[in-house]
Design a protein around this motif. Structure first.
Motif, PDB file in Angstrom:
ATOM      1  N   GLU A  60       0.856  -1.185   0.000  1.00  0.00           N
ATOM      2  CA  GLU A  60       0.000   0.000   0.000  1.00  0.00           C
ATOM      3  C   GLU A  60       0.894   1.237   0.000  1.00  0.00           C
ATOM      4  O   GLU A  60       1.467   1.596   1.031  1.00  0.00           O
ATOM      5  CB  GLU A  60      -0.900  -0.006   1.223  1.00  0.00           C
ATOM      6  CG  GLU A  60      -1.981   1.053   1.201  1.00  0.00           C
ATOM      7  CD  GLU A  60      -3.050   0.804   0.151  1.00  0.00           C
ATOM      8  OE1 GLU A  60      -3.499   1.786  -0.450  1.00  0.00           O
ATOM      9  OE2 GLU A  60      -3.400  -0.362  -0.081  1.00  0.00           O
ATOM     10  N   PRO A  61       1.059   1.888  -1.166  1.00  0.00           N
ATOM     11  CA  PRO A  61       1.901   3.080  -1.218  1.00  0.00           C
ATOM     12  C   PRO A  61       1.320   4.196  -0.356  1.00  0.00           C
ATOM     13  O   PRO A  61       0.117   4.242  -0.110  1.00  0.00           O
ATOM     14  CB  PRO A  61       1.872   3.482  -2.696  1.00  0.00           C
ATOM     15  CG  PRO A  61       1.352   2.309  -3.427  1.00  0.00           C
ATOM     16  CD  PRO A  61       0.516   1.532  -2.466  1.00  0.00           C
ATOM     17  N   PRO A  62       2.168   5.132   0.090  1.00  0.00           N
ATOM     18  CA  PRO A  62       1.709   6.182   0.988  1.00  0.00           C
ATOM     19  C   PRO A  62       0.763   7.193   0.344  1.00  0.00           C
ATOM     20  O   PRO A  62       0.087   7.918   1.041  1.00  0.00           O
ATOM     21  CB  PRO A  62       2.986   6.862   1.460  1.00  0.00           C
ATOM     22  CG  PRO A  62       4.016   6.469   0.499  1.00  0.00           C
ATOM     23  CD  PRO A  62       3.602   5.172  -0.101  1.00  0.00           C
ATOM     24  N   GLY A  63       0.677   7.269  -0.975  1.00  0.00           N
ATOM     25  CA  GLY A  63      -0.212   8.243  -1.607  1.00  0.00           C
ATOM     26  C   GLY A  63      -0.424   7.932  -3.075  1.00  0.00           C
ATOM     27  O   GLY A  63       0.236   7.073  -3.657  1.00  0.00           O
ATOM     28  N   GLY A  64      -1.365   8.645  -3.678  1.00  0.00           N
ATOM     29  CA  GLY A  64      -1.707   8.421  -5.075  1.00  0.00           C
ATOM     30  C   GLY A  64      -0.582   8.763  -6.031  1.00  0.00           C
ATOM     31  O   GLY A  64      -0.403   8.117  -7.061  1.00  0.00           O
ATOM     32  N   GLU A  65       0.156   9.819  -5.717  1.00  0.00           N
ATOM     33  CA  GLU A  65       1.273  10.182  -6.589  1.00  0.00           C
ATOM     34  C   GLU A  65       2.340   9.096  -6.571  1.00  0.00           C
ATOM     35  O   GLU A  65       3.017   8.868  -7.566  1.00  0.00           O
ATOM     36  CB  GLU A  65       1.864  11.527  -6.167  1.00  0.00           C
ATOM     37  CG  GLU A  65       0.982  12.697  -6.479  1.00  0.00           C
ATOM     38  CD  GLU A  65       0.701  12.845  -7.972  1.00  0.00           C
ATOM     39  OE1 GLU A  65       1.599  12.614  -8.790  1.00  0.00           O
ATOM     40  OE2 GLU A  65      -0.435  13.189  -8.312  1.00  0.00           O
TER      41      GLU A  65
END
Length: 102
Positions: A60-65
């Protein structure tokens, strides 16, 4: 083992590419870009409120970017491997023709 000047340049470029890819992951935390997956989840939940996902993401990456960055890296790696393979096949064909002429 001593590397030629070109070998050192290639290794330097590879290390620089890894640094450029990894450093933004350390500094981007809460970005607003959600991508298509988040939109699809909202639509499915609106259609069927009882729906629950049967698979969960491994990372799960920390953000959409960050997701966008990882997608771009995946696309760049895939195209790089594809065109490397194409270049190899073309060069091999030229080399074989040259050997036959000699």
């Amino acid at each position: 083992m001593s590397l030629s000047k070109n070998g050192k340049v290639v290794i330097f470029c590879l290390i620089l590419a890894v640094i450029i890819a990894v450093v933004p992951l350390l500094f981007i935390h809460d970005s607003e870009f959600g991508g298509a997956d988040g939109e699809a989840e909202e639509v499915i939940t609106a259609i069927n409120p009882n729906y629950h996902a049967w698979a969960q993401p491994l990372l799960e990456p920390p953000g959409g970017e960050t997701e966008s960055l990882l997608f771009c890296l995946q696309a760049a790696t895939g195209s790089g491997l594809f065109f490397f393979g194409m270049g190899y096949l073309v060069a091999r064909k030229k080399f074989q023709k040259k050997e036959k002429q000699e």
